[in-house]
Write a protein that holds these residues in place. Structure first.
Motif, PDB file in Angstrom:
ATOM      1  N   TYR A  87      82.338  31.069 -14.797  1.00 21.00           N
ATOM      2  CA  TYR A  87      81.794  29.969 -13.963  1.00 21.00           C
ATOM      3  C   TYR A  87      81.051  28.896 -14.767  1.00 21.00           C
ATOM      4  O   TYR A  87      80.210  28.195 -14.216  1.00 21.00           O
TER       5      TYR A  87
ATOM      6  N   ARG B 346      82.738  31.192  -4.869  1.00 21.03           N
ATOM      7  CA  ARG B 346      82.519  32.189  -5.929  1.00 21.03           C
ATOM      8  C   ARG B 346      81.636  31.608  -7.020  1.00 21.03           C
ATOM      9  O   ARG B 346      80.758  32.272  -7.548  1.00 21.03           O
ATOM     10  N   GLY B 350      77.955  32.901  -7.701  1.00 19.40           N
ATOM     11  CA  GLY B 350      77.827  33.446  -9.059  1.00 19.40           C
ATOM     12  C   GLY B 350      76.642  32.832  -9.799  1.00 19.40           C
ATOM     13  O   GLY B 350      76.159  33.400 -10.789  1.00 19.40           O
ATOM     14  N   GLU B 378      84.380  42.164  -6.090  1.00 19.19           N
ATOM     15  CA  GLU B 378      83.626  41.298  -7.010  1.00 19.19           C
ATOM     16  C   GLU B 378      82.877  40.206  -6.243  1.00 19.19           C
ATOM     17  O   GLU B 378      81.740  39.866  -6.592  1.00 19.19           O
ATOM     18  N   MET B 382      78.713  39.509  -5.843  1.00 19.70           N
ATOM     19  CA  MET B 382      78.017  38.230  -6.064  1.00 19.70           C
ATOM     20  C   MET B 382      77.149  37.892  -4.855  1.00 19.70           C
ATOM     21  O   MET B 382      76.006  37.453  -4.994  1.00 19.70           O
ATOM     22  N   ARG B 386      72.820  37.444  -4.163  1.00 21.31           N
ATOM     23  CA  ARG B 386      72.133  36.271  -3.606  1.00 21.31           C
ATOM     24  C   ARG B 386      71.466  36.572  -2.271  1.00 21.31           C
ATOM     25  O   ARG B 386      70.984  35.650  -1.596  1.00 21.31           O
TER      26      ARG B 386
END
Lengths: 172, 500
Positions: A87, B346, B350, B378, B382, B386
């Motif tokens: 990312y 994502r 992330g 996955e 993530m 959060r």
């Protein structure tokens, strides 16, 4: 010369290019972003790399094997970076440069193999048939094995291609 | 003699210049085809992953057809074929909608075969004849190929830039595409009359475009989706998908993403109550996150109950259309405690930032790989990263949770793998199940059942972690190394729609 060999060579190289392209595409989607800058980077860098490779292929010496190794190394570096630092869109220019190296191999392939067949159309046909097959393999490989296929597929096909390039038919 | 020789050289030079201009335009057309015509056909065939795959492979097979034809046809043949191909292309994308709508009414398989045939033999094939044909006619030497191929690639690069800059208006891409193709025809013929004819045809196409676009899209939604007296509110080819917003004669509005219904049916409206209002009512979140905008109805439900709301959406065209045409449904202009973030979910999750008390996954069912990744182990990891300590995630299972229901089992398997506490509810009126998961769910089953009844459920089945694990059994979750599920589900949809 065996008349089947040029066709096999061009087709397998088409598969190799397709596996690299689908690999770059899926890996960037997973490890960077699904946003369009990611897939546009793949397309634009590949196209720009192809132009550079085409123009480099006009010279007399043949650097196909060297460029093949560079292309695989660029792909490997891209996958490694994406997995190590996911990312990080700041790395997009670096990924673009790496994809360009692989695109350059595709362009170079066409430039140095112009005389592989009796016509240019035949070269494009054979390579594209391979590309379609490679696209199908790349898609189903990813579907069946996921992210792992993006490493196994191009690495396996890369080894086959290296062998093909080192012993490939000389142009007519 | 010298003058005659000079004239011949000039003519040859002009011919070369013309060929290069043609290839530059062909490069533009090939890229534009990929972005708008492939998208159109994908949407007409209800674009799940398998459909996208079939259409894309057909597009590339079209190149092989063109390359083969380049070895068979002379440049003169190509010149004669060009107007014929262009005339067919000039009927697009409208004719494709009428053809597929007509075929879908009778046998959907015919629509699939017909559109695939068009992809292979009519779309990309003509443009791919040109490069090898011209290269061979110049002797097939390396210098000529390098020059001609470079020009075509430069056209393709220009095409990508044009696609990106023209995606805000639905008329721009088709008209530019038709103009580029028209210029190819005129350049191949090289006569003034050809230019007059092509410019006139493009002018007619541009004038008729808004009407034909509206009529043909309405016809498609009337026939393929059974929406009576539909009219088009919004239709955009974004960089990601075809976004259509439709109003039925009854006044009901619909959202279609690549031909798949995203909003509009009764069940999809009830869906938002249980996916978003119910968990928001139970948690009263300080910070809430909605992943996926859709109709933005979730915003209406959550913003009334939350301190502030973030919406993260990949495709800006969807919220833009919803804000413009569904303001009375989402009431986005009546609250100011929300903000829209256009980003890949994502990447967003992330990163580091706000911890959320509630994350709502307002995304479609996993019918393609991209969306499948939003239901993966996955991704949920993530999301968990959060969540605030007492935070929860609300997810639709895209079906009723029970043994043998593959999608709900697959989504639940991923949630079980990541979250310590998971609960699934099946309200009778929703026709599907929803999961709420977190480190520790901050409400009881009794409170959950009561909240469901407040949303209109007469009866709600609740599954705790143990029951969920028993029903999930050995079902593998979606993960980066196991992404086959969306493709399998897509294949089942294709079989049901086209092969039965």
């Amino acid at each position: 010369m065996n008349t089947i060999w040029p066709g096999v060579y061009a087709t397998l190289m088409g598969i190799h290019f397709a596996l690299l392209q689908t690999g770059y595409f899926f890996e960037l989607q997973i490890g960077l972003t699904a946003a369009y800058p990611s897939f546009i980077t793949v397309i634009l860098s590949w196209l720009a790399g192809s132009v550079i490779g085409l123009r480099a292929g006009r010279g007399g010496a043949d650097y196909s094997l060297l460029l093949h190794v560079a292309s695989l190394a660029a792909y490997g570096a891209c996958v490694l970076l994406l997995n190590t630092w996911p990312y990080q869109t700041g790395l997009l220019p670096l990924y673009a440069a790496l994809i360009m190296v692989s695109g350059a191999q595709a362009g170079y392939f066409f430039a140095v193999n112009t005389k592989l067949f009796s016509s240019v159309s035949r070269l494009f046909l054979m390579e594209n048939n391979g590309f379609v097959a490679g696209w199908i393999i790349g898609f189903f490989g990813f579907v069946a094995f996921g992210h792992s296929f993006d490493i196994i597929g191009p690495a396996t096909m890369g080894a086959v291609s290296a062998w093909l390039i080192s012993g490939r038919p000389r142009p007519l | 003699m010298v003058i005659e020789h000079t004239e011949k050289v000039n003519l040859r030079q002009a011919g070369k210049w013309r060929e290069e201009a043609i290839l530059f335009l062909a490069g533009i057309c090939l890229i534009m085809l990929q972005f708008f015509m492939i998208r159109e056909i994908t949407a007409l065939l209800l674009g799940t992953e398998i459909v996208i795959f079939i259409v894309t492979v057909s597009y590339f097979l079209g190149y092989s057809v063109g390359y083969y034809m380049a070895g068979v046809l002379t440049t003169g043949n190509v010149r004669k074929l060009a107007p014929f191909f262009w005339m067919i292309h000039l009927t697009m994308p409208f004719s494709l909608r009428y053809l597929s709508g007509f075929a879908m009414l009778r046998t959907p398989l015919v629509a699939l075969v017909l559109l695939t045939f068009i992809m292979v033999f009519v779309l990309s094939s003509f443009f791919s004849i040109l490069l090898p044909r011209f290269a061979d006619s110049r002797g097939g030497d390396t210098g000529s190929l390098v020059r001609l191929y470079s020009v075509e690639l430069a056209g393709a690069i220009t095409g990508v830039v044009m696609v990106l800059s023209l995606n805000t208006h639905n008329w721009a891409q088709p008209i530019v595409y038709q103009a580029a193709f028209g210029a190819i025809v005129a350049l191949l013929w090289g006569r003034r009359l050809a230019w007059v004819a092509t410019i006139s045809a493009i002018a007619v196409y541009s004038t008729l475009f808004p009407h034909l676009e509206a009529y043909s899209l309405s016809y498609h939604y009337n026939t393929a989706h059974d929406i009576t007296d539909s009219s088009v509110l919004y239709s955009v080819n974004s960089p990601y998908q075809k976004v259509d917003m439709i109003r039925a004669g009854s006044g009901r509005r619909y959202i279609f993403l690549d031909g798949n219904q995203n909003y509009g049916s009764d069940s999809l409206r009830i869906f938002n109550k249980f996916l978003s209002r119910l968990p928001a009512a139970l948690t009263r979140p300080g910070h809430a996150l909605i992943v996926g905008a859709g109709s933005m109805q979730s915003l209406r439900y959550v913003s009334q109950l939350a301190g502030n709301v973030d919406i993260v959406e990949l495709d800006g065209a969807v919220p833009e259309g919803s804000m413009r045409h569904m303001a009375d449904i989402n009431l986005h202009d009546r609250t100011d405690n929300w903000k829209l973030i256009i980003q890949d979910a994502r990447k967003f999750l992330g990163g580091k930032g706000t911890k959320y008390d509630l994350i709502i996954m307002d995304v479609p069912a996993p019918l393609n790989i991209q969306v499948g990744l939003l239901h993966s182990v996955e991704f949920y990891r993530m999301a968990k990263g959060r969540l605030s300590p007492g935070g929860v995630i609300s997810v639709s299972l895209s079906g009723r949770f029970r043994p043998g229901a593959n999608t709900p089992q697959t989504v639940a398997a991923a949630l079980l793998k990541v979250f310590d506490d998971v609960v699934i509810l099946t309200p009778d009126i929703a026709g599907r199940s929803f999961a709420i998961a977190g480190r520790k769910i901050p409400f009881t089953d009794y409170q959950l059942r009561f909240a469901a009844s407040e949303q209109g459920a007469r009866e709600t089945i609740i599954f705790d972690r143990e029951k969920i694990a028993r029903i999930v059994g050995q079902t593998p979750p979606i993960s980066l190394d196991h992404i086959s599920y969306p493709v399998k589900r897509s294949w089942r949809r294709v079989k049901i729609r086209y092969l039965r």
